[in-house]
Design a protein around this motif. Structure first.
Motif, PDB file in Angstrom:
ATOM      1  N   LEU A 199      38.381 -82.173   3.192  1.00 38.27           N
ATOM      2  CA  LEU A 199      39.185 -82.222   2.256  1.00 38.27           C
ATOM      3  C   LEU A 199      39.080 -80.719   1.529  1.00 38.27           C
ATOM      4  N   LEU A 200      37.984 -80.210   1.071  1.00 38.60           N
ATOM      5  CA  LEU A 200      37.689 -78.976   0.359  1.00 38.60           C
ATOM      6  C   LEU A 200      38.124 -77.886   1.114  1.00 38.60           C
ATOM      7  N   ASP A 201      38.050 -77.730   2.500  1.00 40.26           N
ATOM      8  CA  ASP A 201      38.437 -76.756   3.439  1.00 40.26           C
ATOM      9  C   ASP A 201      39.828 -76.710   3.426  1.00 40.26           C
ATOM     10  N   ARG A 202      40.531 -77.782   3.643  1.00 38.40           N
ATOM     11  CA  ARG A 202      42.089 -77.934   3.614  1.00 38.40           C
ATOM     12  C   ARG A 202      42.463 -77.393   2.463  1.00 38.40           C
ATOM     13  N   LEU A 203      42.176 -77.669   1.471  1.00 34.90           N
ATOM     14  CA  LEU A 203      42.460 -77.157  -0.135  1.00 34.90           C
ATOM     15  C   LEU A 203      42.291 -75.698  -0.461  1.00 34.90           C
ATOM     16  N   ALA A 204      41.262 -75.273   0.184  1.00 34.10           N
ATOM     17  CA  ALA A 204      40.978 -73.614  -0.208  1.00 34.10           C
ATOM     18  C   ALA A 204      41.410 -72.655   0.783  1.00 34.10           C
ATOM     19  N   ARG A 205      42.063 -73.340   1.858  1.00 32.82           N
ATOM     20  CA  ARG A 205      42.653 -72.447   2.848  1.00 32.82           C
ATOM     21  C   ARG A 205      43.862 -71.621   2.517  1.00 32.82           C
ATOM     22  N   PRO A 206      44.784 -72.287   1.743  1.00 34.31           N
ATOM     23  CA  PRO A 206      45.848 -71.421   1.041  1.00 34.31           C
ATOM     24  C   PRO A 206      45.153 -70.119   0.132  1.00 34.31           C
ATOM     25  N   GLY A 208      42.477 -68.771   0.253  1.00 41.62           N
ATOM     26  CA  GLY A 208      41.898 -67.756   1.180  1.00 41.62           C
ATOM     27  C   GLY A 208      42.761 -67.040   1.504  1.00 41.62           C
ATOM     28  N   LEU A 209      43.918 -67.352   2.131  1.00 42.20           N
ATOM     29  CA  LEU A 209      44.934 -66.584   2.626  1.00 42.20           C
ATOM     30  C   LEU A 209      45.595 -65.703   1.599  1.00 42.20           C
ATOM     31  N   ARG A 210      45.780 -66.326   0.393  1.00 40.87           N
ATOM     32  CA  ARG A 210      46.194 -65.552  -0.968  1.00 40.87           C
ATOM     33  C   ARG A 210      45.234 -64.631  -1.226  1.00 40.87           C
ATOM     34  N   THR A 211      44.061 -64.702  -1.266  1.00 38.19           N
ATOM     35  CA  THR A 211      43.013 -63.798  -1.512  1.00 38.19           C
ATOM     36  C   THR A 211      43.094 -62.396  -0.609  1.00 38.19           C
ATOM     37  N   LEU A 212      43.247 -62.725   0.679  1.00 36.27           N
ATOM     38  CA  LEU A 212      43.237 -61.592   1.511  1.00 36.27           C
ATOM     39  C   LEU A 212      44.550 -60.862   1.324  1.00 36.27           C
ATOM     40  N   ALA A 213      45.521 -61.511   1.093  1.00 32.80           N
ATOM     41  CA  ALA A 213      46.702 -60.815   0.804  1.00 32.80           C
ATOM     42  C   ALA A 213      46.598 -59.969  -0.435  1.00 32.80           C
ATOM     43  N   ARG A 214      45.838 -60.296  -1.377  1.00 35.94           N
ATOM     44  CA  ARG A 214      45.723 -59.430  -2.660  1.00 35.94           C
ATOM     45  C   ARG A 214      44.909 -58.235  -2.345  1.00 35.94           C
ATOM     46  N   ASP A 228      38.434 -49.907   7.531  1.00 33.52           N
ATOM     47  CA  ASP A 228      37.196 -49.795   8.196  1.00 33.52           C
ATOM     48  C   ASP A 228      37.730 -50.722   9.559  1.00 33.52           C
ATOM     49  N   ASN A 229      37.701 -50.141  10.542  1.00 33.79           N
ATOM     50  CA  ASN A 229      37.951 -51.065  12.081  1.00 33.79           C
ATOM     51  C   ASN A 229      37.003 -52.415  12.013  1.00 33.79           C
ATOM     52  N   TRP A 230      35.946 -52.243  11.805  1.00 31.48           N
ATOM     53  CA  TRP A 230      34.940 -53.359  11.744  1.00 31.48           C
ATOM     54  C   TRP A 230      35.474 -54.406  10.923  1.00 31.48           C
ATOM     55  N   LEU A 231      35.699 -54.060   9.622  1.00 37.39           N
ATOM     56  CA  LEU A 231      36.440 -55.364   8.658  1.00 37.39           C
ATOM     57  C   LEU A 231      37.645 -55.655   9.164  1.00 37.39           C
ATOM     58  N   ALA A 232      38.503 -54.777   9.513  1.00 38.51           N
ATOM     59  CA  ALA A 232      39.816 -55.234  10.071  1.00 38.51           C
ATOM     60  C   ALA A 232      39.591 -56.086  10.933  1.00 38.51           C
ATOM     61  N   ALA A 233      38.679 -56.025  12.017  1.00 31.02           N
ATOM     62  CA  ALA A 233      38.557 -56.903  13.355  1.00 31.02           C
ATOM     63  C   ALA A 233      38.089 -58.185  12.892  1.00 31.02           C
ATOM     64  N   VAL A 234      37.170 -58.040  11.859  1.00 28.86           N
ATOM     65  CA  VAL A 234      36.666 -59.529  11.370  1.00 28.86           C
ATOM     66  C   VAL A 234      37.807 -60.449  10.715  1.00 28.86           C
ATOM     67  N   VAL A 235      38.435 -59.553   9.793  1.00 32.69           N
ATOM     68  CA  VAL A 235      39.789 -60.466   9.173  1.00 32.69           C
ATOM     69  C   VAL A 235      40.634 -60.830  10.309  1.00 32.69           C
ATOM     70  N   CYS A 236      40.878 -60.032  11.087  1.00 28.11           N
ATOM     71  CA  CYS A 236      41.987 -60.254  12.280  1.00 28.11           C
ATOM     72  C   CYS A 236      41.682 -61.693  12.994  1.00 28.11           C
ATOM     73  N   PRO A 245      50.027 -67.046   9.086  1.00 29.96           N
ATOM     74  CA  PRO A 245      51.349 -66.552   9.681  1.00 29.96           C
ATOM     75  C   PRO A 245      51.186 -65.435  10.554  1.00 29.96           C
ATOM     76  N   ARG A 246      52.069 -65.577  11.654  1.00 32.22           N
ATOM     77  CA  ARG A 246      51.716 -64.472  12.760  1.00 32.22           C
ATOM     78  C   ARG A 246      51.894 -63.084  12.209  1.00 32.22           C
ATOM     79  N   ARG A 247      52.645 -62.624  11.305  1.00 36.24           N
ATOM     80  CA  ARG A 247      52.975 -61.334  10.534  1.00 36.24           C
ATOM     81  C   ARG A 247      51.607 -60.888  10.172  1.00 36.24           C
ATOM     82  N   ALA A 248      50.927 -61.605   9.519  1.00 34.93           N
ATOM     83  CA  ALA A 248      49.671 -61.207   9.069  1.00 34.93           C
ATOM     84  C   ALA A 248      48.643 -60.764  10.039  1.00 34.93           C
TER      85      ALA A 248
END
Length: 604
Positions: A199-206, A208-214, A228-236, A245-248
């Motif tokens: 339940l917590l994971d489902r609530l926290a996922r949005p 997390g996505l908003r934080t990455l967008a910020r 950093d290509n390393w960090l970009a790869a981990v986030v990818c 969303p596929r755009r991200a």
């Protein structure tokens, strides 16, 4: 009374400095900056291979094949990898590279992967990683490759992001993006079993996505995280596993594809021009070129890289600098380095707000009125940057790197950054009695290691931190303090027989104390001069001669892997920092030698 020195020493140093300056000015860009070659990165390459394999396998197959061949070819003779090609083996790059090779080409890479895994086992496995975050990262990549079961890994509490940002910012600091990404990867490959955790994971996922967008909103390029290509790869990887969303996902994929090199490798961070350029600008100023129009132009370029927007995730106001330039992750170390270069300009006029004082915006941190009076009326960018730097000081007096008062060890109080900040404040005309300076000095005096040394978060070993603290103490008139004497003795004790310095005895893989480097030797030479060791001391003369002997025929110096990408686990080289440090040290040494009587002169 100082003994006389041979006047030929001063002439030799002058020739070396002139040769280096000519070489650097020759490659300077018209805008005042210097090009800084970005080294190919083992982590960046391994991460990009894994990310493209998971998120864009069909379209990026050619890049994956070339990258796997490059990575296998970069393996060291002992079976491991360092942070960059040719660097000494370290545990984290070895684990990540082996896992990625097995993931993308399990059959053709069987032999190099097995050699690497045998080496990792001889080091004690991933359990030998003392940093919990990096231990989890290594375990996750092994699990992605099917080389390890991730069920035993400690769960990442993504629900932390459901709390107000001020409550988690200091805990996560600059690791917020990989924290979210790793939580997404873990939830995909090792979903929580307990109902409450699901339940917590489902609530926290949005969240997390908003934080990455910020985070991404403050970046220079879409899909790039920290440049950093390393960090970009981990986030990818994280975005893909989260079903974002596929755009991200495509933004991250596009960033990685755009940075692929023809030989199959990926480089380390974007934008190293600013870091190296600030070192070169300060080094040339200290070596006698302060008023040179070409250096004036370089300082103007650095002013233009000052950030005009706040970086929301760090709670950082406008006014700092980051390694990517006008946008990206603002940090205290790069800001202090740029400010040091601007301070060396002697108050020349820039552009800005015209404000005469540096108002910290913090009650009780100024000379009784909240201001830092620099005594200079010209450089508004310098004043604004000093305001920003003082506002980022920890409550205890130290400086970290990204977030004040953080509890994250990799961004906690750093002796090097604290000492660098003290030096630039004093160089800018701030009083030794100013509370920000006093608190910082008190913190440095209280946090020396038992052997007299200091560590640095972003440079390897013990030489840079010890040297930088000595410079700050000497600059503050504390060269005779027992702490300064112990630091000086520790540096002298670690000088190698040929006159150079290395990292010292640290016990960290990749820290070979036997060979010296130009960077570490320059740090030490400048520090010993700053704390009062006379220029005619044979140990200092040997250090200066070693630096000059190491100079290449073209006037530049070869860089060594002394810059930290991941603290204690991955290093990289910076081709401009080495030149700036060498010029700083030789400029200071030449000035000290010039003050001594020549042979045949009567000593005064």
């Amino acid at each position: 009374m100082c003994s006389a020195v041979d006047g030929r020493v001063e002439k030799s140093v002058a020739r070396s400095v002139a040769k280096a300056a000519e070489a650097l000015f020759e490659v300077q860009r018209p805008d005042g900056s210097w090009p800084n070659r970005r080294p190919t990165a083992v982590l960046g390459t391994a991460g990009a291979l894994a990310a493209l394999h998971v998120a864009d396998r069909e379209r990026s197959n050619d890049l994956i094949e070339r990258g796997a061949a490059w990575l296998a070819g970069a393996q060291n003779a002992d079976g491991g990898w360092g942070g960059v090609a040719g660097a000494s083996t370290q545990l984290v790059p070895t684990v990540i590279a082996a896992a990625s090779l097995h993931l993308v080409s399990p059959h053709t890479s069987r032999e190099p992967v097995q050699r690497a895994l045998d080496l990792v086992k001889s080091y004690g496995g991933t359990e030998a990683l003392t940093d919990p975050g990096m231990a989890h990262m290594a375990a996750t990549f092994l699990a992605l490759a099917g080389l390890q079961d991730q069920q035993a890994s400690r769960r990442i509490p993504l629900e932390l992001l459901l709390l107000p940002q001020r409550l988690w910012r200091r805990r996560l600091s600059f690791r917020v993006a990989p924290f979210v990404a790793m939580a997404f990867i873990q939830a995909r490959h090792s979903p929580p079993e307990a109902r409450l955790q699901r339940l917590l994971d489902r609530l926290a996922r949005p969240a997390g996505l908003r934080t990455l967008a910020r985070v991404e909103r403050g970046e220079n390029a879409r899909g790039g995280y920290g440049g950093d290509n390393w960090l970009a790869a981990v986030v990818c990887l994280g975005l893909t596993c989260a079903g974002a969303p596929r755009r991200a996902v495509l933004d991250a994929v596009g960033y990685l594809r755009a940075n692929a090199h023809p030989d199959g490798s990926w480089h380390i961070m974007q934008g190293l021009d600013l870091i190296g350029g600030s070192y070169v600008a300060r080094g040339l100023a200290d070596a006698g070129y302060r008023a040179d129009p070409r250096l004036v132009r370089a300082r103007q370029w650095l002013r233009g890289c000052q950030q005009e927007e706040a970086f929301e995730v760090y709670g950082a106001p406008p006014g700092g600098w980051g390694w990517e330039g006008p946008r990206g992750w603002p940090n205290f170390l790069d800001s202090a380095n740029v400010l040091a270069a601007l301070a060396a300009g002697g108050g020349e006029a820039g552009t800005g707000d015209g404000d005469g004082d540096v108002d910290t915006g913090e009650a009780g941190t100024g000379d009784g009125d909240g201001d830092v009076d620099t005594g200079e009326a010209g450089d508004a960018h310098l004043r604004r940057g000093l305001r920003w730097l003082v506002s980022r000081q920890d409550r205890k007096g130290s400086w970290g790197t990204f977030v004040p008062d953080t509890t994250l060890p990799n961004d906690g109080p750093c002796p090097y950054v604290t000492a660098q900040s003290v030096e630039v404040l004093l160089d800018s005309g701030v009083s030794r009695r100013h509370p920000a300076v006093r608190k910082a000095l008190d913190w440095l005096l209280a946090h020396q290691r038992a052997d007299g040394t200091y560590e640095a978060l972003w440079y390897r070993g013990l030489t840079p931190g010890t040297a930088m603290v000595l410079v700050a103490l000497g600059r503050a008139g504390l060269a005779g303090h027992p702490v300064a004497r112990r630091a000086r003795d520790a540096l002298l004790r670690n000088q190698l027989a040929d006159g150079s310095w290395g990292p010292g005895e640290t016990g960290t893989p990749g820290d070979d104390p036997s060979p010296g480097t130009v960077e570490e030797t320059a740090w030490a030479l400048r520090a010993l001069l700053a704390c009062g060791v006379p220029a005619d001391d044979p140990r200092l003369r040997r250090a200066a001669e070693w630096i000059m002997t190491a100079q290449r025929p073209d006037g530049r110096w070869d860089a060594s892997a002394v810059c930290v990408h991941i603290r204690g686990f991955a290093y990289y080289v910076d081709g401009l920092i080495v030149d700036g440090l060498a010029l700083k040290a030789l400029g200071d040494y030449r000035g000290a030698v010039a003050a001594l009587p020549y042979e045949g002169q009567e000593a005064s």
